[in-house]
Design a protein around this motif. Structure first.
Motif, short mmCIF file in Angstrom:
data_model
loop_
_atom_site.label_atom_id
_atom_site.label_comp_id
_atom_site.label_asym_id
_atom_site.label_seq_id
_atom_site.Cartn_x
_atom_site.Cartn_y
_atom_site.Cartn_z
N SER A 1 -0.14 17.87 0.84
CA SER A 1 0.07 16.99 -0.33
C SER A 1 1.24 17.48 -1.17
N ASP B 1 0.82 -1.21 0.00
CA ASP B 1 0.00 0.00 0.00
C ASP B 1 0.87 1.28 0.00
N TYR C 1 3.76 1.69 -1.39
CA TYR C 1 4.27 1.95 -2.75
C TYR C 1 3.14 2.41 -3.67
N ASP C 2 1.97 1.81 -3.48
CA ASP C 2 0.84 2.11 -4.38
C ASP C 2 0.28 3.51 -4.12
N HIS C 3 0.22 3.89 -2.83
CA HIS C 3 -0.43 5.17 -2.52
C HIS C 3 0.52 6.21 -1.94
N GLY C 4 1.74 5.80 -1.64
CA GLY C 4 2.73 6.76 -1.15
C GLY C 4 2.77 6.83 0.37
N VAL D 1 4.06 11.23 -0.50
CA VAL D 1 2.98 12.03 -1.09
C VAL D 1 2.44 13.09 -0.13
N THR D 2 2.82 12.99 1.12
CA THR D 2 2.38 14.00 2.09
C THR D 2 3.58 14.38 2.96
N SER E 1 3.97 9.08 4.05
CA SER E 1 3.96 10.46 4.57
C SER E 1 5.27 10.72 5.32
N GLN F 1 -0.41 11.79 -5.21
CA GLN F 1 -0.26 10.39 -5.63
C GLN F 1 1.20 10.15 -5.99
N CYS G 1 7.68 6.32 -9.98
CA CYS G 1 7.28 4.93 -10.26
C CYS G 1 8.21 4.32 -11.30
#
Ligand SMILES: Cc1ncc(COP(=O)(O)O)c(C=O)c1O
Length: 287
Positions: free
Chosen positions: A257, A125, A127-130, A251-252, A132, A262, A268
């Protein structure tokens, strides 16, 4: 606790490994370490890690207690005994056992500890969504290029991040982003790759070097210069690198953000290229 330790010239189960309380690593933090990841029982970038270990040892005037050939043999043997394919190998070398005093003791035998643990599984998750991060002050000493075992400021900064649910703390010294507590930091803006330059303010990450190399091979422009927190926050993409989690999108930062929030395209792509590089070298190379 699964795993293997090699301590005082002997292999043993990880949980039984012990060293003297008089060891200068314990007393004074007088030592260095390295972390190497294996894939399919093959260590990735072993020479790069051993070269950095040599540099760290040289800077502390600490002799490597084994030849490189012997060290590789011990790594191979420890790995075989662990039975792990995907493992983290820790090498830790201290100045050794001696009655406590600050100056180097005469005729001391360095302590070599080698451990093999199962590689941490990192949630997909992330890697997929980044992930913080937070930004916090870099309170470390001025020889961050040495992979010293004295990492208390890193520990405190990471704890600060963990307490607010962040994955990493990104460090800033004099308004310059240096690196993470256990990672190098890369910002991407208008297609260009920015990261802090090698020197005494950062650890020369082995993963960082591979990723920058891959970026250059893709004809991307790589700028090894310091940038400030404002630049970081306004980047299109940010990622962090280390041996364990490889290329991790951020990503955060401080709850704000980065870009569209993303994992970015370039991040990627570089993450994918790094995986391919690992695969190439760990299916062909033997120690
Ligand atoms: C402070 C610091 N910077 C950067 C890194 C990344 O180095 P590498 O890519 O060689 O794992 C680490 C790794 O532990 C680290 O502790």
């Amino acid at each position: 606790m699964e795993g293997i330790a090699y301590v005082n010239d002997t292999f043993m189960p990880l949980e039984t490994g012990q060293i003297s309380i008089e060891d200068r690593g314990f007393q004074l933090g007088d030592g260095v370490y390295e972390v190497i990841k294996t894939y399919n029982s093959v260590p990735f970038a072993l020479e790069g890690h051993l070269n950095r270990l040599d540099r760290s040892l040289n800077m502390l005037e600490l002799p490597l207690p084994k030849s490189r050939k012997e060290l590789k043999r011990l790594i191979r043997e420890a790995l075989r005994r662990s039975g792990f394919q995907d493992a983290l190998i820790y090498l830790q070398i201290t100045r050794g056992w001696a009655p406590r005093q600050h100056a180097f003791p005469d005729k001391v035998k360095p302590t070599l500890v080698l451990t093999v643990r199962r590689a941490r599984s990192i949630p997909q998750d992330l890697y997929d969504h980044g992930a913080s991060a937070i930004v916090t002050g870099d309170e470390r000493w001025l020889r961050c290029d040495i992979k010293s075992i004295c990492i208390l400021p890193n520990v405190l900064a990471k704890e600060k991040a963990t307490r607010v649910g962040a994955f990493e703390a990104i460090l800033a010294r004099d308004d310059r982003i240096t690196e993470g507590t256990s990672s190098n930091v890369v910002a991407i803006k208008s297609g260009r790759i920015y990261t802090a330059p090698e020197g005494n303010w950062i650890l020369s990450g082995v993963t960082r070097a591979h990723v920058l190399d891959l970026a250059r091979r893709e004809c991307m422009i790589v700028i090894e210069e310091f940038f400030d927190p404002e630049f970081l926050m306004s980047a299109d993409e940010v990622f962090i690198t280390n041996t364990s989690f490889e290329v991790m999108p951020v990503v955060t930062i401080d709850k704000q953000s980065i870009g569209d929030g993303q994992p970015g395209k370039i991040t990627c792509r570089l993450g994918q290229l790094y995986k391919e590089e690992v695969l190439l070298h760990t299916t062909q190379t033997v120690l």
